[in-house]
Design an enzyme around this catalytic site. Sequence first.
Site, PDB file in Angstrom:
ATOM      1  N   CYS A 107       0.913  -1.126   0.000  1.00 32.17           N
ATOM      2  CA  CYS A 107       0.000   0.000   0.000  1.00 32.17           C
ATOM      3  C   CYS A 107       0.968   1.192   0.000  1.00 32.17           C
ATOM      4  O   CYS A 107       1.936   1.186   0.744  1.00 32.17           O
ATOM      5  CB  CYS A 107      -0.785  -0.073   1.294  1.00 32.17           C
ATOM      6  N   HIS A 212      -7.969   4.175   1.545  1.00 27.81           N
ATOM      7  CA  HIS A 212      -7.398   4.547   0.248  1.00 27.81           C
ATOM      8  C   HIS A 212      -8.079   5.811  -0.280  1.00 27.81           C
ATOM      9  O   HIS A 212      -9.267   5.996  -0.092  1.00 27.81           O
ATOM     10  CB  HIS A 212      -7.563   3.401  -0.752  1.00 27.81           C
ATOM     11  N   GLU A 215      -6.419  12.539  -3.888  1.00 26.12           N
ATOM     12  CA  GLU A 215      -6.697  13.940  -3.535  1.00 26.12           C
ATOM     13  C   GLU A 215      -6.033  14.899  -4.516  1.00 26.12           C
ATOM     14  O   GLU A 215      -4.912  14.653  -4.970  1.00 26.12           O
ATOM     15  CB  GLU A 215      -6.138  14.257  -2.133  1.00 26.12           C
ATOM     16  N   GLY A 385      -2.065  12.874   5.507  1.00 28.96           N
ATOM     17  CA  GLY A 385      -2.787  13.251   6.731  1.00 28.96           C
ATOM     18  C   GLY A 385      -4.190  12.686   6.646  1.00 28.96           C
ATOM     19  O   GLY A 385      -4.389  11.530   6.292  1.00 28.96           O
ATOM     20  N   SER A 391      -1.377  17.082   4.374  1.00 27.61           N
ATOM     21  CA  SER A 391      -0.390  16.028   4.158  1.00 27.61           C
ATOM     22  C   SER A 391       0.953  16.735   4.026  1.00 27.61           C
ATOM     23  O   SER A 391       1.000  17.957   3.825  1.00 27.61           O
ATOM     24  CB  SER A 391      -0.706  15.244   2.885  1.00 27.61           C
ATOM     25  N   HIS A 410       4.197   6.678   8.056  1.00 28.78           N
ATOM     26  CA  HIS A 410       3.479   6.643   6.774  1.00 28.78           C
ATOM     27  C   HIS A 410       2.217   7.489   6.776  1.00 28.78           C
ATOM     28  O   HIS A 410       1.621   7.712   5.737  1.00 28.78           O
ATOM     29  CB  HIS A 410       3.173   5.202   6.370  1.00 28.78           C
TER      30      HIS A 410
END
Lengths: 487, 140
Positions: A107, A212, A215, A385, A391, A410
Amino acid sequence: MKVGNYELKEVKKYTWELAQDSGMNVPGVIFGNKAIMDHLIADVKEGKEWNALRQVRNVATLPGLVKASFAMPDIHPGYGFPIGGVGAFDTETGVIIMGGIGYDVNCGVRTMTTPLTKKDILKKQKEIADELFKTIPAGLGSTGKLHLTEKEIDQVLKNGAEFAIKKGFGRKEDLEFIEENGKLKGADPKAVSHLAKKRQFKQIGTLGSGNHYLEIQIVDEIYDKKIAKIYGLKKGQAVVSLHCGSRALGHQVGMDYTKILAEATRKYKIKIPDKELVCAPFKSPEGQQYYSAVAAAINAAFANREALGHLVRQAFKKVFNVKEKDIKLMYDIAHNTAKIETHKVNGKMKKLIVHRKGATRAFGPGRQEVPKKYRAVGQPVLIGGTMGTSSYILHGTQTGMDLSFGSAAHGAGRILSRREATRRFRGESVVNALSRKGIMIRGHGWKGIAEEAPGAYKDVDVVINVLHETGLAKKVARVKPLVVIKG
Amino acid sequence: MVYKYFDHQADVGIIGEGSSNAVAFQEAAKAMFNVMYDADKARALQTITIKARAEKIDELFVEWLNKLLAQADLKRLVFSQFKVQIEQKTGYLALTGIAKGEFYNEKKHGSKTEVKAATYSQLKVGKKGDRWFAQTVVDV
């Protein structure tokens, strides 16, 4: 400080050592501030049978672990390993562990830069949100545009992102900017079951569900101008980030090998304090076979994200008339992996099998594995984030190489269970609240949105601050979402 | 016959209960599919058979759930009814199960959270008084 049976000591600012007990081969090391540690300690004091501190301790009991059982500041309870857990094992004497990789193999996150600004996105925010939602297959059991045969799946497993590019779902220049160049060596399609392959026939180029996301984000703060420039980032610029993994194939590899490793654990008489730590000696036939299957699943995830990147480019071309080549892959990083890497241990370079469960590689300057363009400053470290907060993009450091085998957190890390999140938040209210902040969400179900509500996670700023202050990775830029597509 | 959930920080804990371990397995399967969709709404129009074996009863439980997940994904089915038989063979336990359901329809069954796998975490199969329970955490 004594916490239950554990002895914790802050040996350096934000660096806590979990003292070695008689069952541990090495100590534990947790990177966290007071808030993060208080949360861990509270779980122990409340008598929660299943807590992350115990998991840090349990990993340290496994054979061949080098230096320490590490936990990043997004630590929370996982399967055997804590989420945020890093364990590097000697390839000769160590083991490969199911819980150190998990079911969602590789992932990971990729971030692509665009030539657009916040103003450009706002003008067509609804159009691009709708187009992405239409273009990106997401949600339960979603299927993609690439329908493959078993022979082609074998190519995916061997060649990773390169396969997607050959199929016209990606650009050749992307490869340099994917961890392992999008193709981990050692993958063997024969180590992956027919069932796992069959489940993947239609799942390349799909986002999945749960945590998941995809953005459109705006760079709203630059902390290091020089490195931001090297990474191709400018304040006010729009970037696209997506988070997903190897889909059903990776899940099935996890399921298949849980059983095989449970039997191997008994066969090789490995003492494990938690059933989820089922493992095999890395050098054993079972260990080698599992590694080959994990490498194959890692490649499936690289192909998946590359294909999704292509769909993003197509959506942007349609809505904004941006050329596909002008949407550049900045970097693509992997979580949930076990990889063979060389690191300095006691002054000597040593081959290790490094497990990162809910943790990411964060290699510093000079490493050959870092793309040439970034080699002088270290690799980009992409940390997601929540859909309502920020983020971050950081860079790898030599300190991180020395402290944690070049690893970082992560994400933000959950603080509320999914059930608690759905008790506290309603999907509709989350969407409305974010809409008032100018963030447009498209998703497949209210429940999934409520589970992923920003309040269900730790404050990402705290996690980032710990990484920055300890020097595990250093801040480059902060990005904020404008459009969120949830699986 | 009953299924329940328990809290887990990142994922979801499921428990099936019943008069035998087989019934507990059946109930836990209901719990798992209701994490993913409104599975109780699925009619029993399609039937599949599951065969699994393991040395230990708790490992057999995880095998049962994971085989169901794989078939549901592969055939795009939502299961709502289950029947399990467990037999002790020499050196291992053998499970034969039947799952009934219908093809997935997002409008009818909704879309909740995808379960990636049933795990060995907090895995327990046992008896409380005269009732059996089977519990685990599913990775979502």
